[in-house]
Design a protein around this motif. Structure first.
Motif, PDB file in Angstrom:
ATOM      1  N   MET A 149      -2.446   1.282  28.476  1.00  0.00           N
ATOM      2  CA  MET A 149      -1.040   1.124  28.878  1.00  0.00           C
ATOM      3  C   MET A 149      -0.034   1.419  27.749  1.00  0.00           C
ATOM      4  SD  MET A 149      -0.262   0.427  32.067  1.00  0.00           S
ATOM      5  CE  MET A 149       1.283  -0.466  31.985  1.00  0.00           C
ATOM      6  N   ALA A 153       2.121   0.503  35.679  1.00  0.00           N
ATOM      7  CA  ALA A 153       1.879  -0.908  35.980  1.00  0.00           C
ATOM      8  C   ALA A 153       2.082  -1.193  37.468  1.00  0.00           C
ATOM      9  CB  ALA A 153       2.810  -1.784  35.150  1.00  0.00           C
ATOM     10  N   TYR A 174      -2.101   3.796  38.322  1.00  0.00           N
ATOM     11  CA  TYR A 174      -2.108   2.363  38.032  1.00  0.00           C
ATOM     12  C   TYR A 174      -3.296   2.031  37.136  1.00  0.00           C
ATOM     13  CZ  TYR A 174      -2.678  -2.674  38.848  1.00  0.00           C
ATOM     14  OH  TYR A 174      -2.837  -4.033  38.697  1.00  0.00           O
TER      15      TYR A 174
END
Length: 422
Positions: A255, A262, A269
């Motif tokens: 991330m 998110a 995702y």
């Protein structure tokens, strides 16, 4: 009470019928949208995150490929026109490509398994069983682990000599990329049966670890329910959307730098946390257990015709960038020399395509110390996208073998195939 039970039974039957109905993409179109900057690119990507009427196929290098439902066609045209973003039709009817992809068996499918059509997971597993039974002296079964829905993640090892440098192939991490598992199974066959001297050298002087289908749950879902499904199938507790992008779920700069989303409804995702997806945790555990035996890590993907090296989370190149590019160039040049004239480009993931944190190639390079780690995006560049016609399977596989022969030769020349263990 009896009426209540009857109602529940009928409801369960209706839900089963609905869940078994295949998703159709009649008159869905795929557009190539030229973007002028990263902000415009993100605008188009957000359309796909916000509505089931849009699905992102590709994004990067000044263009986005997006699938749109008939209901939102005019909206997309008006939206892109207002920002002066040129729009070009790539696929006029997605369902027509899907229908054309569903071919039947032919006499070319030797021993009930060939490469003139695409196969479901059950037939791929039967093929692996047949290979293991036919070549017991040089093949062995790999048990990677178990998926969220309880399916076994299977692989095969091909080893002619103890002490060979190792090459690991991860395939079909994205469920809809069927050409990847077709290529993996074709390579298994070539490594075991080819009589070409160069292929025999490639097969017998390296240990091959091949996982034809990593995202087994998603892959089954593409065959039974939704051909365009990409992610895993694990529910998300905070959302009605299902699954995570398994190629954003590795514990390597997870991330970071907008390299994943998110949003549980996004195609990228990253999951609730690194290694939240059991399939990715399982593969990482297995690769870690044999990392001293591995010299090369290849992640098979489609589409775009590009070799991507680390890094995806930053534009800063890795220390051995020049070597990584030299090996990728060898692959590209060898493929282009074939009669099909397929052109592959190459670069780092962040530099040649887009930011992608938590991906296989970065994790293998940074955490497992496999210094030649690549994502290879297969055919094509958008004419068919993920729905590559079966007639192209063998030509594409021939491209891949030619590329791998040159790739491995260059890697050896640069000193990357020295045995790492005793």
């Amino acid at each position: 009470m009896r009426n209540h039970l009857l109602f529940l039974a009928i409801l369960a039957i209706l839900m089963a019928i609905v869940s078994a109905t295949k998703v159709r993409y009649d008159n869905y179109k795929v557009f190539k949208i030229r973007t002028q900057n990263l902000e415009q690119q993100k605008w188009i990507e957000r359309l796909a995150d916000a509505s089931k009427n849009f699905n992102l196929w590709h994004s990067g290098q000044g263009e986005v490929h997006i699938m749109v439902s008939p209901q939102k066609l005019i909206y997309l045209q008006n939206y892109t026109r207002s920002f002066n973003m040129p729009l070009e039709v790539m696929v006029s009817n997605v369902q027509s490509l899907i229908d054309g992809e569903q071919t039947t068996k032919t006499t070319d499918d030797l021993n009930d398994f060939g490469w003139t059509r695409y196969y479901p997971l059950s037939e791929i597993e039967t093929y692996l069983d047949d290979i293991l039974a036919k070549y017991p002296e040089v093949t062995s079964h790999i048990d990677i682990g178990t998926s969220f829905e309880g399916r076994k993640i299977r692989g095969i090892k091909i080893s002619y000599n103890e002490g060979n440098p190792g090459i690991f192939i991860e395939s079909n991490i994205h469920a809809r990329e069927w050409i990847t598992s077709a290529t993996a199974t074709w390579l298994i066959n070539e490594l075991l049966t080819s009589e070409d001297a160069d292929v025999r050298k490639l097969a017998e002087n390296h240990d091959w670890y091949i996982v034809p289908v990593l995202n087994v749950d998603g892959f089954v879902y593409t065959h039974e329910t939704d051909r365009m499904w990409r992610k895993t199938r694990q529910p998300v507790s905070t959302s009605s959307c299902i699954g995570a992008d398994p190629n954003r779920n590795y514990d390597s700069h997870w991330m970071e730098n907008n390299g994943a989303s998110a949003n549980p409804c996004s195609e990228t995702y990253a999951g609730t946390h690194a290694f939240s997806e059991p399939e990715i945790q399982a593969l990482a555990n297995y690769v870690t257990s044999i990392k001293e035996r591995l010299n090369i890590m290849l992640a098979f993907h489609s589409y775009s015709q590009v070799l991507l090296s680390p890094y995806g989370w930053t534009e800063t190149p890795p220390d051995n960038f020049d070597d990584l590019m030299a090996v990728a160039e060898a692959y590209s040049n060898a493929v282009e020399k074939l009669p099909y004239k397929t052109k592959y480009t190459y670069g780092t993931s962040a530099g040649a395509m887009y930011f992608a944190s938590g991906a296989t190639n970065d994790w293998a390079y940074s955490e497992a110390d496999i210094q030649l780690s690549y994502t290879i995006e297969f055919r094509d560049t958008g004419r068919y996208g993920f729905i590559l016609p079966p007639v192209q399977i063998i030509p594409h596989c021939e491209d891949t073998l030619a590329g791998l022969l040159a790739f491995v030769e260059k890697a050896d020349e640069l000193g990357y195939l020295k045995v790492k263990y005793t």
